[in-house]
Write a protein that holds these residues in place. Structure first.
Motif, PDB file in Angstrom:
ATOM      1  N   ALA A  80       1.741  -8.413  20.043  1.00 20.31           N
ATOM      2  CA  ALA A  80       0.367  -9.181  20.724  1.00 20.31           C
ATOM      3  C   ALA A  80       0.650 -10.399  21.684  1.00 20.31           C
ATOM      4  O   ALA A  80       0.117 -10.468  22.612  1.00 20.31           O
ATOM      5  CB  ALA A  80      -0.317  -9.762  19.411  1.00 20.31           C
ATOM      6  N   PRO A  81       1.849 -11.196  21.154  1.00 24.12           N
ATOM      7  CA  PRO A  81       2.075 -12.259  22.437  1.00 24.12           C
ATOM      8  C   PRO A  81       2.507 -11.702  23.881  1.00 24.12           C
ATOM      9  O   PRO A  81       2.274 -12.456  24.681  1.00 24.12           O
ATOM     10  CB  PRO A  81       2.900 -13.228  21.872  1.00 24.12           C
ATOM     11  N   ALA A  82       3.046 -10.778  23.540  1.00 18.67           N
ATOM     12  CA  ALA A  82       3.719 -10.138  24.874  1.00 18.67           C
ATOM     13  C   ALA A  82       2.991  -8.828  25.811  1.00 18.67           C
ATOM     14  O   ALA A  82       3.432  -8.221  26.443  1.00 18.67           O
ATOM     15  CB  ALA A  82       5.299  -9.615  24.729  1.00 18.67           C
ATOM     16  N   ALA A  83       1.956  -8.265  25.117  1.00 14.77           N
ATOM     17  CA  ALA A  83       1.164  -7.313  25.581  1.00 14.77           C
ATOM     18  C   ALA A  83       0.340  -7.755  26.931  1.00 14.77           C
ATOM     19  O   ALA A  83       0.003  -8.917  27.080  1.00 14.77           O
ATOM     20  CB  ALA A  83       0.078  -6.725  24.513  1.00 14.77           C
ATOM     21  N   CYS A  84      -0.095  -6.549  27.670  1.00 12.77           N
ATOM     22  CA  CYS A  84      -0.539  -6.563  28.805  1.00 12.77           C
ATOM     23  C   CYS A  84      -2.069  -6.609  28.325  1.00 12.77           C
ATOM     24  O   CYS A  84      -2.658  -5.515  28.372  1.00 12.77           O
ATOM     25  CB  CYS A  84      -0.186  -5.728  29.701  1.00 12.77           C
ATOM     26  N   TRP A  85      -2.824  -7.526  27.938  1.00  9.67           N
ATOM     27  CA  TRP A  85      -4.095  -7.331  27.359  1.00  9.67           C
ATOM     28  C   TRP A  85      -5.181  -7.323  28.606  1.00  9.67           C
ATOM     29  O   TRP A  85      -4.866  -7.743  29.748  1.00  9.67           O
ATOM     30  CB  TRP A  85      -4.439  -8.926  26.759  1.00  9.67           C
ATOM     31  N   ARG A  86      -6.275  -6.480  28.267  1.00 14.08           N
ATOM     32  CA  ARG A  86      -7.361  -6.204  29.334  1.00 14.08           C
ATOM     33  C   ARG A  86      -8.805  -6.450  28.516  1.00 14.08           C
ATOM     34  O   ARG A  86      -8.631  -6.425  27.251  1.00 14.08           O
ATOM     35  CB  ARG A  86      -7.132  -4.805  29.716  1.00 14.08           C
TER      36      ARG A  86
END
Ligand code: ZN
Length: 205
Positions: A80-86
């Protein structure tokens, strides 16, 4: 001077674990297994982190060790801390509170952490007490609840409250909506068919 930013290699095994855990769940759930062929060894794309507030909420939500989906939930906690969130939607469409407690990232797909052109697999999260208004998209969709619970609504289908292990399929351009009550919800969302490159849009028609 240009700075070359690279995804640290240390994240790669954590994303690989999430991919493997997601594949295991899809293989175990007939409706998901039959929905779309799971790609063989999609290439790791090394996307850079792009956190939203929900990233920390997902990271801090521990898996129920008794859940059959604890492996996938724990793997999602880790990336979660390293994901490319949208988020797709703007504040004037959904409000600040929604954007403070919602987000998704593309685990596999044309622009995902793992590259594949034939399908999309998203991880999506909503905090408790959110109203995800009516929306639609051309791609067909299968929702699977990894943890928590939400009420799913779709035109032409009965409303249903789904918790871990529950799933629902949306046809192409079938309007759907979702409400979370006392719990957040963590989902795996599969897309197939035409419109894979188009985003969801708000509306009921
Ligand atoms: Zn949808």
């Amino acid at each position: 001077m240009e700075l070359a930013v690279e995804m640290p290699d240390g994240w790669r095994p954590l994303f690989a674990e999430a991919l493997s855990a997601a594949a295991e769940v899809v293989a175990a759930i007939g409706a998901l297994r039959e929905f779309v062929p799971w790609p063989d060894n999609p290439a790791y794309a090394g996307l850079l982190p792009d956190p939203v507030p929900a990233a920390a909420q997902v990271a801090a939500w521990p898996a129920d060790p008794a859940s059959p989906f604890a492996r996938l939930h724990t793997a999602i906690n880790a990336i979660a801390p390293a994901a490319c969130w949208r988020q797709t939607y703007r504040q004037d469409e959904v409000g600040a509170d929604f954007l403070a407690r919602y987000g998704y990232f593309e685990l596999i797909g044309p622009t995902g952490h793992f590259h594949d052109e034939t399908m999309r697999a998203y991880v999506a999260y909503w905090g408790a007490g959110l109203n995800y208004d009516w929306h639609l998209h051309e791609a067909e969709e299968a929702y699977f609840v990894i943890a928590g619970s939400a009420q799913f609504m779709a035109r032409g289908q009965q409303d249903v409250v789904l918790s871990a292990g529950g799933w629902r399929i949306h046809a192409s351009n079938e309007p759907h909506a979702m409400i979370t009550y006392d719990q957040p919800v963590l989902t795996l969302v599969l897309w197939r068919g035409n419109g894979l490159d188009a985003e969801s849009r708000l509306g009921a028609a």
